[in-house]
Design an enzyme around this catalytic site. Structure first.
Site, PDB file in Angstrom:
ATOM      1  N   CYS A 400       0.812  -1.212   0.000  1.00 56.94           N
ATOM      2  CA  CYS A 400       0.000   0.000   0.000  1.00 56.94           C
ATOM      3  C   CYS A 400       0.847   1.264   0.000  1.00 56.94           C
ATOM      4  CB  CYS A 400      -0.932  -0.013   1.215  1.00 56.94           C
ATOM      5  SG  CYS A 400      -2.551  -0.687   0.807  1.00 56.94           S
ATOM      6  N   LYS A 403       0.430   3.131  -3.244  1.00 54.07           N
ATOM      7  CA  LYS A 403      -0.887   3.611  -3.627  1.00 54.07           C
ATOM      8  C   LYS A 403      -0.844   5.082  -4.062  1.00 54.07           C
ATOM      9  CE  LYS A 403      -4.671   1.076  -1.485  1.00 54.07           C
ATOM     10  NZ  LYS A 403      -5.824   1.193  -0.570  1.00 54.07           N
ATOM     11  N   ASP A 430     -16.764   4.235  -0.036  1.00 53.85           N
ATOM     12  CA  ASP A 430     -16.949   3.115   0.880  1.00 53.85           C
ATOM     13  C   ASP A 430     -15.916   2.030   0.586  1.00 53.85           C
ATOM     14  OD1 ASP A 430     -19.050   3.943   2.518  1.00 53.85           O
ATOM     15  OD2 ASP A 430     -20.573   3.390   1.048  1.00 53.85           O
ATOM     16  N   ASP A 431     -15.699   1.140   1.566  1.00 49.68           N
ATOM     17  CA  ASP A 431     -14.701   0.090   1.394  1.00 49.68           C
ATOM     18  C   ASP A 431     -15.048  -0.841   0.243  1.00 49.68           C
ATOM     19  OD1 ASP A 431     -12.752   0.558   3.515  1.00 49.68           O
ATOM     20  OD2 ASP A 431     -14.435   0.243   4.871  1.00 49.68           O
ATOM     21  N   ASP A 447      -8.732  -5.138  -5.208  1.00 50.56           N
ATOM     22  CA  ASP A 447      -7.482  -4.540  -4.731  1.00 50.56           C
ATOM     23  C   ASP A 447      -6.314  -5.332  -5.281  1.00 50.56           C
ATOM     24  OD1 ASP A 447      -5.872  -2.753  -3.255  1.00 50.56           O
ATOM     25  OD2 ASP A 447      -7.329  -2.790  -1.607  1.00 50.56           O
ATOM     26  N   HIS A 521      -6.854 -13.644 -14.188  1.00 49.28           N
ATOM     27  CA  HIS A 521      -6.131 -13.205 -15.381  1.00 49.28           C
ATOM     28  C   HIS A 521      -4.653 -13.114 -15.041  1.00 49.28           C
ATOM     29  CE1 HIS A 521      -5.369 -11.104 -19.154  1.00 49.28           C
ATOM     30  NE2 HIS A 521      -4.632 -10.248 -18.473  1.00 49.28           N
TER      31      HIS A 521
END
Length: 722
Positions: A400, A403, A430-431, A447, A521
């Site tokens: 993260c 990010k 929202d999450d 994610d 994928h």
């Protein structure tokens, strides 16, 4: 720096012994393009045997005793796997480590040392501590010495190693004030029988000077919690019993499908076993061409030969021969800062010889201190405006830490049209998305993470737990997942091996969480990236960022600090033990925590925007403020010291700038509030009257949860109180 060339061959070093440590260091200076290097070891550090007596005596700290394999692997560009190998399938070229997919190799080398455990001796496994492996022994001795006064100690095995330990223990205990401590050296025959006469006499005098009691011709039949039982019925009292009687191979090594000599791997002069792709060095190897006793000096001198021969085997070159010396200078610690030197039948002793031994040992260990990773490529003199600002002064973090900032993301999403649908209940921010189909409420999230560790198994666990966090934060039960994988450039064989490790791990994590993998994928790129799209089913209600009420207590289920620790790891600045602990937190699932917090008023998972950023999200959505008691926030080991030393994640500054309305003092704890977390804990606003009971339940489930603050009515204002 990431590999510039496609990976085509796997070299795996099993064990972090002295030879392998030196090979890793040499590899950093002269890597072989196309090789993916892996080192497997039970723990993040490997103790140096030459300094063990000095550590036991109190002359060295534990940190000085240990080679940090995590830092060394980063320096060498190797992936490190923390686990204990229990088998190598030579025919299929697969290495087995419990609780993970097999690790494939093209060429492997084994350097796992020996053990001094005595399983044939009744009670030894339950009540005694073998002197080898060294790391386990050092940990147990440290704890015992700190908590025990005037103990009785018994060392089984009256050779040089046992005598060294006995004198070191006696010296340490007396120096610590245990004037009545009793240290006993026990042997079934005569002590020091393998030493030449001159050296033996000097050692016997040294043992007497240190107050060591010799118990000879003693046939030990059983170890109990209180001591040692002899065949004649006598009991020797002991509060700490250890075994230092000779070299015993690990059972799994003795069981390999290779030529084995008395449990040790037979090797030729090229350090090659009976299988040409398996090498062995150090104490676990038997030099069949020129047998030698088990001694660290041979392991050190094997290193350059092994390094050259591994490269040759992987590239089609010719192997060279290792020629062990006929004799070597033996330097034996005598408890205090004095040593005995023996060679060719001549023996001397005194403080100067301790200084010589200390110099040699520290010179060896200094090779693994102050390591720095390979430098980033030079930036040309003339570049576009803003390039240097984007590059910064440190490499971009993974996880993260890579990010996009909260502010940038919000501004970009604000430009999207407001496409409201009756079956989509959540809002941007929202999450996870909340979807309805008939009477079913489902959440969906996606994610992915840029790899921050080179072990695809650990990285997969982290990425999966991280993606599941959004589902858990809404108190939903994971349902299904798809996987998105970008592999670095590599041969088809390595692609298959890596994908197998990733998919087996992904299946295990998702199955444990209750979700099924339904597709995915794969592609190739510059570096490893792993992502998941996850759906979950809501039984009661989906918990969002909105709903926190003034007076609510704030609960955090995991400690913070992963961003700064992993940023430091990239720079070879983080202690391996702290990195291992951080990875353990990141790979901890939160199924139980989500269920316990299912009645929270608001909840989120703490990830890239840091604890402050995600708390700000709750405050904004709920129209409230918050007060955080910084002293109550659980912090990962090592994180505060790294912050104080100036280490920061590459996303830290953006996170700090993106959270308005924060009142904080300038301290390390405040800075950690903006540290980007990967697979972080759940942050929940709950009824204050229920908070302590919820924390108790969380802690009973093994989560290091804590009440870290309260929700206030000061809208948009977050106070960090130290």
């Amino acid at each position: 720096m990431k590999n510039q060339f496609p990976q085509t061959r796997d070299l795996v070093l099993v064990g972090g012994g002295h030879t392998h440590a030196l090979v890793l260091r040499s590899w950093a200076m002269k890597p072989l393009p196309g090789v993916r290097l892996t080192v497997i070891n039970p723990g993040p550090t490997a103790p140096y045997s030459g300094m063990l007596p000095g550590f036991v005596a109190g002359h060295y700290t534990r940190a000085e005793l240990d080679i940090d394999l995590v830092q060394l692997a980063r320096f060498a560009g190797a992936r490190v796997i923390l686990g204990a190998v229990n088998h190598i399938d030579v025919a299929s070229k697969l290495i087995r480590v419990p609780e993970r997919a097999p690790i494939a190799y093209d060429v492997t080398a084994i350097d796992v040392g020996i053990t001094s455990t005595m399983p044939q001796l009744q009670g030894f496994t339950d009540h005694a501590i073998p002197a080898k492996p060294l790391g386990h022994f050092a940990t147990k001795w440290d704890a015992f010495r700190a908590d025990t006064k005037d103990p009785h100690i018994a060392i089984i095995g009256g050779g040089v190693a046992g005598a060294e330990l006995a004198m070191a223990m006696s010296h340490a205990l007396r120096r610590d004030g245990s004037a009545n401590a009793v240290v006993q050296l026990v042997d079934r025959g005569k002590v020091l029988k393998d030493l030449r006469d001159v050296a033996k006499q000097k050692m016997l005098v040294a043992l007497a000077d240190q107050g060591v009691t010799l118990i000879e011709d003693a046939d030990v039949t059983e170890i109990t919690a209180d001591g040692i039982l002899l065949s004649d019925g006598e009991t020797i009292k002991s509060d700490f019993t250890t075994g230092a009687a000779g070299a015993k191979p690990h059972d799994w090594v003795a069981g390999l499908n290779l030529d084995i000599h008395e449990g040790f791997i037979s090797v030729n002069s090229a350090l090659q076993s009976s299988n040409e792709d398996v090498f062995a060095v150090g104490d676990c190897a038997h030099l069949s061409f020129d047998p030698r006793p088990k001694a660290g000096v041979y392991a050190v001198r094997e290193a350059p030969v092994l390094f050259d021969n591994l490269r040759a085997r992987l590239s089609g070159g010719e192997l060279r021969a290792y020629k062990p010396q006929n004799d070597y200078l033996k330097l034996i610690s005598l408890g205090d800062k004095s040593a005995l030197a023996e060679r060719f039948g001549t023996a001397l002793q005194g403080p100067l010889l301790w200084k010589l031994k200390n110099h040699i040992d520290r010179k060896f260990m200094n090779q693994f201190v102050g390591l720095t990773p390979m430098a980033q490529p030079e930036v040309p003199l003339t570049v576009a405006d803003g390039l240097r600002d984007v590059l910064g002064d440190r490499p971009m973090c993974g996880g993260c830490g890579a990010k996009v900032g909260r502010g940038t993301l919000r501004h970009a999403l604000a430009k999207l049209p407001d496409d409201k649908r009756a079956d989509v209940l959540s809002a941007l921010g929202d999450d996870a998305a909340i979807l309805t189909t008939g009477n079913t409420t489902q959440v969906m999230t996606t994610d992915h993470l840029r790899a921050m560790v080179d072990d695809p198994v650990v990285m997969t666990r982290i990425a999966a737990i991280h993606a599941l966090g959004d589902v858990w934060a809404m108190a939903a039960k994971p349902q299904a997942a798809t996987v998105t994988i970008i592999l670095p450039r590599m041969s088809a064989a390595l692609q298959e091996r890596t994908l197998a490790e990733i998919m087996v791990t992904a299946h295990d994590v998702m199955t444990d969480a209750g979700a099924a993998i339904v597709g995915g994928h794969t592609s190739q790129g510059d570096e490893l990236t792993i992502g998941f799209t996850v759906t979950g089913l809501v039984e009661k209600r989906a918990i969002t960022l909105a709903g926190a009420k003034s007076g609510d207590a704030l609960i955090l289920t995991k400690p913070i600090g992963s961003g700064v620790i992993m940023a430091a790891e990239m720079q070879c600045k983080a202690a391996g033990a702290d990195v291992a602990a951080a990875l353990a937190h990141m790979t901890e699932g939160q199924t139980a925590a989500s269920g316990i917090l299912a009645d929270a008023h608001a909840m989120t998972d703490v990830t890239g925007f840091g604890l402050a950023g995600h708390l700000a999200g709750i405050c904004e959505a709920s129209g409230v403020g918050a007060m955080v008691d910084l002293a109550a926030v659980p912090v990962m080991d090592g994180a505060l010291d790294l912050v104080k030393s100036g280490v920061q994640s590459s996303l830290f500054a953006t996170n700090r700038a993106d959270v308005a309305g924060v009142k904080a003092t300038n301290c390390a704890l405040s800075e950690l509030m903006f540290d980007p977390q990967t697979a972080g804990g759940l942050l929940a606003a709950v009824d204050a009257a229920l908070a302590q009971k919820l924390v108790d339940r969380l802690q009973n489930e093994g989560y290091p949860a804590a009440i870290i603050g309260t929700i206030t009515d000061q809208v948009g204002r977050i106070i960090l109180q130290d």
